[in-house]
Design an enzyme around this catalytic site. Structure first.
Site, PDB file in Angstrom:
ATOM      1  N   THR A 185       0.866  -1.181   0.000  1.00  0.00           N
ATOM      2  CA  THR A 185       0.000   0.000   0.000  1.00  0.00           C
ATOM      3  C   THR A 185       0.902   1.231   0.000  1.00  0.00           C
ATOM      4  O   THR A 185       1.930   1.260   0.672  1.00  0.00           O
ATOM      5  CB  THR A 185      -0.892   0.096   1.250  1.00  0.00           C
ATOM      6  N   GLU A 330      -5.948  -3.495   1.530  1.00  0.00           N
ATOM      7  CA  GLU A 330      -6.016  -4.442   2.647  1.00  0.00           C
ATOM      8  C   GLU A 330      -7.241  -5.344   2.575  1.00  0.00           C
ATOM      9  O   GLU A 330      -7.389  -6.277   3.352  1.00  0.00           O
ATOM     10  CB  GLU A 330      -6.060  -3.677   3.987  1.00  0.00           C
ATOM     11  N   LYS A 438     -12.482  19.810  11.395  1.00  0.00           N
ATOM     12  CA  LYS A 438     -13.214  19.995  12.650  1.00  0.00           C
ATOM     13  C   LYS A 438     -13.379  21.482  12.912  1.00  0.00           C
ATOM     14  O   LYS A 438     -12.439  22.162  13.288  1.00  0.00           O
ATOM     15  CB  LYS A 438     -12.487  19.294  13.793  1.00  0.00           C
ATOM     16  N   TRP A 443     -18.186  18.635  12.418  1.00  0.00           N
ATOM     17  CA  TRP A 443     -17.311  18.052  11.412  1.00  0.00           C
ATOM     18  C   TRP A 443     -17.782  18.432  10.013  1.00  0.00           C
ATOM     19  O   TRP A 443     -18.975  18.338   9.716  1.00  0.00           O
ATOM     20  CB  TRP A 443     -17.319  16.520  11.511  1.00  0.00           C
TER      21      TRP A 443
HETATM   22  P1  AMP Z   1      -6.093   1.924  -1.463  1.00  0.00           P
HETATM   23  O1  AMP Z   1      -5.696   0.869  -0.530  1.00  0.00           O
HETATM   24  O2  AMP Z   1      -4.942   2.670  -2.040  1.00  0.00           O
HETATM   25  O3  AMP Z   1      -7.038   1.409  -2.491  1.00  0.00           O
HETATM   26  O4  AMP Z   1      -6.894   3.018  -0.623  1.00  0.00           O
HETATM   27  C1  AMP Z   1      -8.024   2.690   0.137  1.00  0.00           C
HETATM   28  C2  AMP Z   1      -8.727   3.938   0.580  1.00  0.00           C
HETATM   29  O5  AMP Z   1      -9.223   4.644  -0.565  1.00  0.00           O
HETATM   30  C3  AMP Z   1      -9.961   3.706   1.418  1.00  0.00           C
HETATM   31  O6  AMP Z   1      -9.657   3.464   2.766  1.00  0.00           O
HETATM   32  C4  AMP Z   1     -10.721   4.996   1.212  1.00  0.00           C
HETATM   33  O7  AMP Z   1     -10.235   6.036   2.039  1.00  0.00           O
HETATM   34  C5  AMP Z   1     -10.401   5.344  -0.223  1.00  0.00           C
HETATM   35  N1  AMP Z   1     -11.503   4.912  -1.096  1.00  0.00           N
HETATM   36  C6  AMP Z   1     -11.585   3.801  -1.834  1.00  0.00           C
HETATM   37  N2  AMP Z   1     -12.742   3.764  -2.524  1.00  0.00           N
HETATM   38  C7  AMP Z   1     -13.421   4.878  -2.198  1.00  0.00           C
HETATM   39  C8  AMP Z   1     -14.695   5.417  -2.547  1.00  0.00           C
HETATM   40  N3  AMP Z   1     -15.500   4.818  -3.416  1.00  0.00           N
HETATM   41  N4  AMP Z   1     -15.050   6.584  -1.987  1.00  0.00           N
HETATM   42  C9  AMP Z   1     -14.240   7.228  -1.110  1.00  0.00           C
HETATM   43  N5  AMP Z   1     -13.034   6.783  -0.753  1.00  0.00           N
HETATM   44  C10 AMP Z   1     -12.628   5.614  -1.278  1.00  0.00           C
END
Ligand code: AMP
Length: 541
Positions: A185, A330, A438, A443
């Protein structure tokens, strides 16, 4: 008393063998890095995956060894997905968009034995070759004719390696919990962390995304994954497509709007998947060129929140349904998908679009709950928001080579997202916990404000961050990129926002910049912006 059903392991090799047996003549079409369109079938892909497994065995690769890939979406990368994992080694997809130091870190951390490289990424590896210590050899993913001059040591040619091996290979049977693939990640702080998938988690996840209220794959479908195979295994699409016998169309290195559109039309694509940035480019191209889709029906959008204007544009202008999806590396990555239920069938488009703004309902296999800061569970009323926790057979329990568990005593993993869940199970992300603003004890969701800002005519992209404020603690600041040729002003943006945001949610200022920083997976790099604007004085201060 135990059941009496067969305890056959869930293995990735069986996915490609299933496709070869049952959908053998279905096509896999790739825009090759060398240029031409390449076509073959699942039968060919299975046969070459076995050849690759044989070739790797001859190279001395053993169960559990890590094999790195630096490659686009294409047929050779697919052969590695099935060949490497199928033989029991670990397919480590490396994100070439990371900073070189991060790439060095993850190759060394993963202890990759061999790295398979698309021609595009050769200069990148040449530049770091002295810092990567464990690698025994580099395989250039091309044929003899296109083999380049290179300063890398121990170089092999993919097609020569392939030609040296037989296509008969008995896939080994092992415990389904064996590691199959590895993806780091690209967190915004600290070193990247390795998520280590298993055969079981991958196959179960494939069932999840294949299911109708996941994404829904079938042998009727023509699927173009724009999401790269180095980003959470292209959201698992390649594995699930093999299980469904869907035609696959791989875009290679060309992700611009025109190239994607042309490929979609030429190959009859019905379903696609990618992050909002990609769709922004596609929609801009379609708008400028006055193009229409003839076969596209659905597109999965995830990775970041989907702006309402994008959902509207797809549905109202192009008759394409958006499946808003949420997940994380994850989580393999799928957690939720926003499909409408039977009771929503008669809703007007406007209400359907509003519902699609939510990230959706959990796919079977993923359990969710929201909790407050003390860990108390919050109700599913669509109003109360809290930290979103998940658990399930395709959710990580810890990172590669780390002793620390990342789940609580009941197995819940904290996603770092803040969300609501409504009575119908639709989850909506309010923000990343660290991005929420905040203000005076209330929020403000930076995502909500961003979505509204990009709906303002003349705005191409926007980030909303918190800046310190003497009275309110934090207030929102918009940092936006204008569309080419636009002379949209701060006042225009604020006027536009007044229609949908409460007065206290309105940003205090709008700053225009030529471009915004992104992470290697296309997300806004907000901590960089926060750092840059930490001393920004708002006019209201
Ligand atoms: P990654 O592991 O790089 O895919 O990042 C995961 C994170 O991307 C998640 O914990 C979210 O914060 C964000 N994320 C993924 N899909 C969405 C979505 N449809 N809307 C908003 N945030 C998202």
């Amino acid at each position: 008393m135990l059941g009496l059903m067969q305890n056959r392991p869930l293995l990735i090799s069986e996915q490609i063998e299933f496709a070869a047996r049952n959908h053998g003549d279905e096509e896999i079409v790739s825009r090759s890095v060398e240029g031409p369109i390449h076509r073959y079938t699942y039968r060919d892909c299975a046969s070459r995956s076995r050849q690759m497994a044989n070739a790797l065995t001859k190279l001395g690769v053993k169960l559990g060894d890590r094999i790195g890939t630096l490659a686009w979406n294409g047929y050779r990368h697919m052969e590695l997905y099935f060949g490497v994992s199928g033989m029991g080694a670990v397919c480590h997809t490396i994100n070439p968009r990371l900073f070189p130091e991060q790439i060095v870190y993850i190759i060394n951390h993963a202890e990759d034995e061999y790295i398979f490289i698309d021609l595009t990424f050769l200069p990148l590896v040449e530049a770091i070759k002295d810092s990567i210590t464990n690698v025994k050899g580099f395989v250039i993913m091309t044929d003899k004719e296109h083999m380049p001059e290179t300063s890398l040591p121990n170089v092999l040619c993919y097609e020569e390696l392939m030609a040296s091996a037989d296509d008969q290979f008995a896939w080994p049977e092992f415990d389904e919990n064996t590691a199959s693939s590895l993806c780091y990640t690209s967190g915004t702080t600290g070193n990247p962390k390795g998520v280590l998938y298993s055969h079981r988690s991958t196959v179960l996840h494939s069932f999840g995304i294949r299911s109708p209220d996941g994404v829904g794959f079938s042998s009727q479908e023509v699927i173009l994954p724009v999401v790269p195979m180095f980003h959470a295994n292209a959201w698992g699409i390649v594995y699930a497509a093999a299980m469904a016998g869907s035609k696959l169309v791989m875009p290679g290195a060309q992700m611009d709007g025109k190239s994607i559109y042309e490929l979609m039309e030429a190959e009859g694509v019905t379903l696609s998947a990618g992050v909002p940035t990609v769709w922004m480019m596609l929609l801009a191209f379609m708008n400028e060129s006055n193009s229409k889709f003839t076969t596209m029906q659905r597109t999965v959008i995830g990775g970041s929140a989907v702006p309402k204007s994008m959902i509207e544009s797809f549905r109202n202008n192009y008759n394409v349904d958006v499946i808003h999806a949420w997940g994380m590396t994850e989580m393999s990555p799928l957690g939720t998908a926003c499909n409408l239920k039977r009771k929503h069938a008669g809703l007007p488009n406007e209400e359907k679009n509003d519902l699609n703004l939510k990230q959706g309902v959990a796919v079977f296999g993923v359990e969710m709950k929201i909790v407050d800061d003390t860990g108390k569970e919050l109700p599913w009323d669509g109003e109360k928001f809290g930290r979103l926790l998940v658990r399930g057979p395709w959710v990580t329990s810890g990172y590669f080579k780390s002793d620390q568990s990342v789940v609580d005593s009941d197995g819940w993993f904290d996603t770092g997202d803040v969300s609501t869940i409504d009575k119908d199970g639709y989850m909506q992300i309010v923000d990343r916990s660290k991005d929420v603003i905040k203000s005076g004890g209330e929020w403000i969701s930076s995502i909500d404000v961003e979505n509204e800002v990009v709906g303002c005519p003349g705005i191409a992209e926007a980030a909303v961050i918190a800046v310190p404020h003497p009275k309110w603690d934090e207030r929102p600041l918009v940092i936006a990129v204008k569309q080419e040729g636009s002379n949209v002003s701060k006042e225009d943006v604020i006027e536009h926002l007044k229609r949908s945001l409460a007065k206290w949610q309105l940003p205090d200022d709008v700053v225009f910049v030529p471009e915004l920083p992104h992470t290697a997976t296309g997300k806004l790099l907000k901590n960089k912006l926060r750092e840059e604007y930490k001393d920004y004085t708002l006019s209201s201060s």
